[in-house]
Scaffold this active site. Structure first.
Site: not given
Length: 248
Positions: A222, A220, A113
């Site tokens: 994660e 994202h 990001c």
């Protein structure tokens, strides 16, 4: 990773945020958990690292993660003059220095990001500061919901380039990803190779040509990194590249 084998050390950049009367630097634990879950050890990198001190630290690391953030890259750094309500100049300075070092020394780096955006700018690219104002744009902005399952839910598709690393890792030519960003790539920096694009043509992943692992994604991974195949591929390849750096 076998018992006794050295864990790769992954530096993780911090974000500056005011907290009451104090000025603090923070890292979302999603990123730290993803690194440890894939067998590496996270090392926090504060903005005070500069010059020789930064080089001394980076020389001991096997990779760096440039995380997402609610702040944006300072516009003047890519030749723009609009105002941004949330800036983090200390992070800009540190990230740009890390990118320069990683490029010169083949240090593996993963950008997510904001990290994706600053890696492009650090190498000479530019950004759209409000992609939702572009004609024909799909919805890229963060869903206004406190339920993480909805906030990080798949939001739009990506087309993977024929020779993309991600396509090879997943054995696929398209994927679905979450989307929590307002900005995006306008001009891609020289030397960067497109890995994936959204339905509206916006670049969502790239890598640096002739580098062992200089990789960045706009979404994202994660979030639930150990259970999502796309996230598993990205983080396992990143940690593998860092482990190879250890053995060099």
């Amino acid at each position: 990773m076998s018992q006794g084998e050295k864990k790769p050390l992954i530096g993780v950049i911090t974000c500056h945020k005011p907290q009451g009367l104090y000025q603090v630097q923070t890292v979302n634990e999603f990123y730290l958990n993803a690194i440890t879950d894939f067998g590496a050890a996270p090392i926090i990198l504060p903005h005070q690292l500069q010059g020789e001190s930064l080089e001394a630290v980076l020389s001991q690391l096997d990779g760096v993660l440039l995380t997402g953030s609610h702040s944006n890259v300072e516009p003047r750094l890519y030749g723009a003059s609009h105002s941004e309500p949330r800036l983090d100049p200390g992070r800009d300075q540190l990230a740009f220095a890390i990118v320069a070092y990683a490029k010169q020394h083949d240090l593996p780096v993963l950008g997510i990001c904001r990290g994706f955006q600053e890696m492009n700018v650090a190498l000479g690219g530019s950004l759209h500061h409000k992609v939702y104002q572009l004609g024909g744009c799909v919805e890229h902005r963060e869903p206004e919901n406190d339920d993480f399952a909805l906030k990080y839910a798949e939001q739009h598709s990506l087309t993977l380039e024929p020779l993309s690393w991600l396509g090879q890792w997943l054995d696929s030519d398209s994927i679905m990803v979450n989307s929590l960003h307002n900005q995006g790539v306008n001009r891609l920096a020289e030397g960067l190779v497109v890995e994936a694009k959204a339905e509206d043509g916006l670049i969502e992943a790239y890598r640096l040509q002739d580098h062992p692992f200089f990789y960045a994604v706009q979404w994202h991974p994660e979030w639930q990194a150990t259970t999502q195949p796309i996230s598993q591929a990205i983080f396992s390849q990143f940690v593998t590249a860092a482990a190879a750096h250890v053995s060099e």
